[in-house]
Design a protein around this motif. Structure first.
Motif, short mmCIF file in Angstrom:
data_model
loop_
_atom_site.label_atom_id
_atom_site.label_comp_id
_atom_site.label_asym_id
_atom_site.label_seq_id
_atom_site.Cartn_x
_atom_site.Cartn_y
_atom_site.Cartn_z
N UNK A 85 -10.37 37.20 16.78
CA UNK A 85 -10.20 37.76 15.40
C UNK A 85 -9.29 36.76 14.49
N UNK A 86 -9.48 36.29 13.49
CA UNK A 86 -8.67 35.76 12.62
C UNK A 86 -7.30 36.81 12.23
N UNK A 87 -6.13 36.30 12.72
CA UNK A 87 -5.10 37.24 12.32
C UNK A 87 -3.77 36.43 11.62
N UNK A 88 -3.56 37.29 10.46
CA UNK A 88 -2.17 36.62 9.94
C UNK A 88 -0.88 37.00 10.65
N UNK A 89 0.09 35.84 10.55
CA UNK A 89 1.40 36.34 11.23
C UNK A 89 1.78 37.51 10.33
N UNK A 90 2.93 38.13 10.85
CA UNK A 90 3.69 38.93 10.09
C UNK A 90 4.40 38.48 8.93
N UNK A 91 4.94 37.18 9.13
CA UNK A 91 5.51 36.40 7.87
C UNK A 91 4.70 36.21 6.60
N UNK A 92 3.58 35.96 7.40
CA UNK A 92 2.38 35.48 6.51
C UNK A 92 1.90 36.65 5.57
N UNK A 93 1.79 37.82 6.26
CA UNK A 93 1.33 38.89 5.67
C UNK A 93 2.55 39.34 4.79
N UNK A 94 3.76 39.42 4.91
CA UNK A 94 4.86 39.66 4.12
C UNK A 94 4.69 38.73 2.85
N UNK A 95 4.35 37.56 2.98
CA UNK A 95 4.25 36.80 1.67
C UNK A 95 3.16 37.13 1.03
N UNK A 96 2.10 37.54 1.26
CA UNK A 96 0.77 38.04 0.50
C UNK A 96 1.13 39.02 -0.27
N UNK A 97 1.89 40.23 0.63
CA UNK A 97 2.03 41.25 0.00
C UNK A 97 3.45 41.06 -1.08
N UNK A 98 4.25 40.50 -0.75
CA UNK A 98 5.55 40.34 -1.72
C UNK A 98 4.79 39.66 -3.07
N UNK A 99 3.82 38.67 -3.07
CA UNK A 99 3.05 37.96 -4.18
C UNK A 99 2.33 39.14 -4.96
N UNK A 100 1.61 40.02 -4.04
CA UNK A 100 0.83 41.00 -4.72
C UNK A 100 1.69 41.97 -5.58
N UNK A 101 2.76 42.38 -4.84
CA UNK A 101 3.89 43.17 -5.62
C UNK A 101 4.57 42.61 -6.84
N UNK A 102 4.91 41.19 -6.67
CA UNK A 102 5.44 40.66 -7.98
C UNK A 102 4.48 40.69 -8.97
N UNK A 103 3.06 40.34 -8.68
CA UNK A 103 2.16 40.15 -9.68
C UNK A 103 1.62 41.44 -10.40
N UNK A 104 2.21 42.86 -9.77
CA UNK A 104 1.91 44.17 -10.30
C UNK A 104 3.06 44.55 -11.38
N UNK A 105 4.26 43.96 -11.23
CA UNK A 105 5.44 44.38 -11.78
C UNK A 105 4.98 44.59 -13.48
N UNK A 106 4.21 43.76 -13.72
CA UNK A 106 4.17 43.81 -15.56
C UNK A 106 3.41 44.88 -15.80
N UNK A 107 2.56 45.45 -14.96
CA UNK A 107 1.68 46.65 -15.25
C UNK A 107 0.26 46.51 -15.37
N UNK A 108 -0.25 45.34 -15.20
CA UNK A 108 -1.43 45.24 -15.32
C UNK A 108 -2.52 45.88 -14.45
#
Length: 300
Positions: A107-130
């Motif tokens: 199966x396709x697997x992302x690295x732990x660092x890669x997943x951290x980057x994805x989730x950090x970007x999603x968290x930053x995008x959510x800061x403004x409250x959309x």
């Protein structure tokens, strides 16, 4: 009995008696409908082994993947076995139909660092409250934290989530219910979504929905929306645009095992009926271990 009428009866029992997932039922119906185009007006009992072999051969000539061919063979074997058991046909023509072997792919697997980057970007995008950004962040965190299937995610109701205990109740394959834990980041993302985003999305609905995750119009979110989200944010990380929510499930299982989790515990979290299904992730971890060894060990 006409072929189409028999297929309708078979599909009904798949959903009601065998309680297969809606996606599996749709796939079986589609496969049998494709066979119906080959059979034409011929009666059900006239279908023989050669007809089924020709049908699979045509799919092979189209370039269908071996996994698709295997599913098609399984669909017709299940259908004609059911028809024979119910005395709709005197003989089962699919008994000697050979199923193409599925290729062994990891199966396709992302690295732990890669997943951290994805989730950090999603968290930053959510800061403004959309509301949509808050929802997407919560979806990504929960998919990865709990390792659940996209169908399970879409089926979650608000009452299924316990933020205090950090658990979520999901309905898996075969209508089997299980309770899955999740961590602090997922709990924080869910809490933010429930308080700051879900009420706004619910206000857009024609009628209130108990679903946890809602679409842009306030109804229960669909799997296509989740697929599009994951492909957009995870695709660049794993280097494939054909990536879906299952990649987060694969990544969660692999990272649990990399971190020392017991294989049985991972089986329970994922809701696998067989330990053999879970063991594929040990191969993924072994491949990573070998690659790291080759890069780092002076005598590799």
């Amino acid at each position: 009995m006409e072929y189409a009428e028999a297929v309708d009866g078979f599909v009904r029992q798949l959903a009601l008696v065998r309680r297969l997932s809606p996606a599996t039922v749709r796939a079986y119906r589609s496969d049998l409908a494709d066979l119906g185009r080959v059979i034409g007006e011929e009666p059900l009992e006239s279908v023989d082994l050669e007809t089924l072999r020709d049908w699979l051969w045509q799919a092979t000539q189209r370039g269908d993947a071996r996994s698709t061919l295997a599913r098609r063979a399984a669909a017709v074997r299940s259908f004609f076995g059911w028809a024979h058991e119910n005395e709709l046909i005197p003989l089962d023509p699919s008994l000697r139909l050979v199923t193409p072997r599925r290729p062994k792919t990891l199966p396709v697997v992302a690295s732990a660092d890669g997943m951290g980057q994805v989730l950090d970007v999603a968290r930053d995008a959510a800061v403004e409250g959309d509301p949509i950004a808050l929802r997407d962040h919560a979806i990504l965190e929960l998919l990865y934290a709990a390792g659940i299937r996209v169908s399970e995610l879409c089926g979650i109701d608000v009452d299924d989530v316990d933020l205090h205990r950090r658990t979520v109740r999901v309905l898996g394959k075969g209508a089997k219910e299980r309770v899955v834990p999740f961590g602090g980041p997922a709990a924080d993302a869910l809490a933010a979504f429930l308080t700051r985003a879900r009420p706004a999305l619910l206000a857009r609905a024609a009628r209130p929905a108990p679903a946890l995750f809602l679409g842009a119009r306030g109804a229960r979110i669909g799997s296509r929306t989740v697929y599009a989200l994951v492909a957009r944010v995870l695709g660049p990380v794993v280097g494939s645009e054909h990536v879906g929510p299952h990649a987060l499930r694969h990544s969660a299982a692999t990272h649990l095992l990399d971190g020392g989790a017991d294989l049985r515990a991972v089986q329970e979290i994922l809701g696998h009926a067989s330990l053999g299904t879970t063991q594929i992730y040990t191969h993924v971890s072994a491949e990573r271990l070998t690659a790291t060894y080759r890069l780092a060990h002076p005598r590799a």
